[in-house]
Design a protein around this motif. Structure first.
Motif, PDB file in Angstrom:
ATOM      1  N   LEU A  15      42.309  28.895  43.778  1.00  0.00           N
ATOM      2  CA  LEU A  15      41.097  29.093  44.577  1.00  0.00           C
ATOM      3  C   LEU A  15      40.314  30.300  44.058  1.00  0.00           C
ATOM      4  O   LEU A  15      39.106  30.232  43.854  1.00  0.00           O
ATOM      5  CB  LEU A  15      41.456  29.313  46.050  1.00  0.00           C
ATOM      6  CG  LEU A  15      40.292  29.791  46.921  1.00  0.00           C
ATOM      7  CD1 LEU A  15      39.299  28.668  47.139  1.00  0.00           C
ATOM      8  CD2 LEU A  15      40.782  30.322  48.262  1.00  0.00           C
ATOM      9  N   SER A  16      41.019  31.383  43.858  1.00  0.00           N
ATOM     10  CA  SER A  16      40.362  32.607  43.417  1.00  0.00           C
ATOM     11  C   SER A  16      39.728  32.410  42.038  1.00  0.00           C
ATOM     12  O   SER A  16      38.600  32.854  41.788  1.00  0.00           O
ATOM     13  CB  SER A  16      41.386  33.736  43.394  1.00  0.00           C
ATOM     14  OG  SER A  16      40.751  34.944  43.149  1.00  0.00           O
ATOM     15  N   MET A  18      38.702  29.595  40.820  1.00  0.00           N
ATOM     16  CA  MET A  18      37.546  28.697  41.006  1.00  0.00           C
ATOM     17  C   MET A  18      36.323  29.469  41.482  1.00  0.00           C
ATOM     18  O   MET A  18      35.200  29.235  41.026  1.00  0.00           O
ATOM     19  CB  MET A  18      37.886  27.633  42.067  1.00  0.00           C
ATOM     20  CG  MET A  18      38.700  26.466  41.564  1.00  0.00           C
ATOM     21  SD  MET A  18      39.354  25.469  42.945  1.00  0.00           S
ATOM     22  CE  MET A  18      37.850  24.926  43.746  1.00  0.00           C
ATOM     23  N   MET A  19      36.549  30.391  42.419  1.00  0.00           N
ATOM     24  CA  MET A  19      35.422  31.142  42.987  1.00  0.00           C
ATOM     25  C   MET A  19      34.793  32.050  41.944  1.00  0.00           C
ATOM     26  O   MET A  19      33.570  32.094  41.795  1.00  0.00           O
ATOM     27  CB  MET A  19      35.893  31.965  44.202  1.00  0.00           C
ATOM     28  CG  MET A  19      36.263  31.114  45.396  1.00  0.00           C
ATOM     29  SD  MET A  19      36.907  32.078  46.776  1.00  0.00           S
ATOM     30  CE  MET A  19      35.417  32.879  47.351  1.00  0.00           C
ATOM     31  N   PHE A  23      30.907  31.759  40.406  1.00  0.00           N
ATOM     32  CA  PHE A  23      29.894  32.817  40.471  1.00  0.00           C
ATOM     33  C   PHE A  23      29.407  33.203  39.069  1.00  0.00           C
ATOM     34  O   PHE A  23      28.223  33.461  38.863  1.00  0.00           O
ATOM     35  CB  PHE A  23      30.451  34.052  41.195  1.00  0.00           C
ATOM     36  CG  PHE A  23      30.755  33.823  42.654  1.00  0.00           C
ATOM     37  CD1 PHE A  23      29.903  33.059  43.447  1.00  0.00           C
ATOM     38  CD2 PHE A  23      31.890  34.364  43.242  1.00  0.00           C
ATOM     39  CE1 PHE A  23      30.177  32.832  44.798  1.00  0.00           C
ATOM     40  CE2 PHE A  23      32.167  34.151  44.591  1.00  0.00           C
ATOM     41  CZ  PHE A  23      31.317  33.389  45.365  1.00  0.00           C
TER      42      PHE A  23
END
Lengths: 125, 204
Positions: A15-16, A18-19, A23
């Motif tokens: 998840l991290s 991906m984020m 960005f």
């Protein structure tokens, strides 16, 4: 230094990763992004290419982010390194600063990632 | 019903990591020392098996500050540490400035406050991250064997109930103390959490 920056994202959380990727890609679709989910994988991927920016999670199974960052710093002395962590204790911030790393608190936001990218661009200017 | 995809599990783990980061910062400020954190874990198991995992870390008889939370998902969250270390934590909190008899008197109140602050820091940051809201009950202090405390649900022993068990250990090395924060979430609440996570992930 390559013309298009390469960013290495190291985090055991998909998840991290991906984020952070989202960005960066929104702001700089042409940048090269490499991901690793642990320390040994990051060292392996960084060994075969020039890396301009690394975002490294602190709390990972096996090798922790600070140990990894120190090793990567040795092989990539010009790279801009940001320690990314939910552990926002002052002592952790101080360790990151002492090692010459930027500190980014989790959860990452578009603003915090873009500020990190600006710091990298200023160094390259 | 209690299945999680790899990405859902990863996201829940990261939520706990973020929540505990905030909780550790709050605890660190209160005790004026660094709080070491483990890697978080997420498992689906019975309440009894969850208790066994915590007991194996040296927490046979525990003190637990319990808060029930409700909102977009719900469950129990607890700050857990070995019973024989609870007074040490109180010493850390009030900086050893009071005589032992007063300290003992204040123990319950102090532990509930530390639980309230750390658990709310954890729950609040999880809710913020998912742009949702949860509210939590007043804290209550429980003492006893791990199995009894984990197996209890509103006064009824339900130790075979299968729950999603989130856990992250912490340590205060200077005080030779370790404990953990756990979440016990039933299957219905877990379904709601999964829905929120999927909605959140659809942005990436």
């Amino acid at each position: 230094m390559s013309s298009v920056p390469t960013v290495l994202i190291v985090d055991d959380s998909r998840l991290s990763r991906m984020m952070i990727r989202a960005f960066i890609t929104q702001a700089h679709p042409d940048w090269t992004i490499v991901e690793a989910s642990n320390g040994p994988e990051a060292l392996e991927k960084a060994a075969t290419q020039t890396v301009d920016l690394m975002t490294i999670d602190l709390n990972m199974p096996g090798m922790d982010g600070l140990t990894l960052a120190t090793q990567l710093q040795h092989n990539h002395p010009t790279a801009h390194i940001a320690l990314v962590t939910a552990n926002i204790q002052e002592s952790v911030r101080q360790r990151a600063a002492a090692a010459g790393m930027e500190f980014i608190a989790k959860p990452v936001s578009e603003d915090s990632v873009l500020a990190c990218l600006s710091a990298l661009e200023n160094r390259r200017a | 019903m209690l299945n999680l995809t790899e990405l859902q599990r990863d996201t829940i783990t990261e939520l706990l990591n973020i929540g505990m980061g905030r909780a550790a910062a709050a605890l660190s400020e209160m005790v004026s020392e660094e709080v070491a954190l483990s890697v978080p874990s997420v498992e689906v198991l019975s309440r009894r098996d969850a208790a066994v995992l915590v007991r194996e870390k040296g927490c046979e008889r525990i003190v637990a500050v319990l808060q029930e939370f409700s909102g977009f998902f719900w469950g129990d969250t607890m700050l857990v540490f070995p019973e024989d270390k609870s007074l040490d934590l109180v010493h850390s909190l009030i900086k050893d400035t009071f005589p032992l008899d007063i300290m003992t008197e204040m123990e319950q109140e102090a532990l509930m406050e530390v639980g309230n602050i750390t658990l709310n820091a954890c729950i609040g940051s999880i809710a913020n991250f998912l742009q949702s809201e949860v509210s939590s009950s007043l804290p209550s202090l429980l003492r006893g064997p791990c199995e009894v405390i984990f197996g209890d649900k509103n006064g009824i022993q339900v130790d075979h109930e299968v729950v999603m068990f989130l856990r992250m250990d912490f340590a205060l090395h200077a005080r030779d103390m370790q404990g953990c924060v756990v979440f016990l979430v039933d299957s219905d609440a877990m379904g709601m959490l999964r829905e929120h996570i999927d909605q959140f992930l659809s942005h990436f």
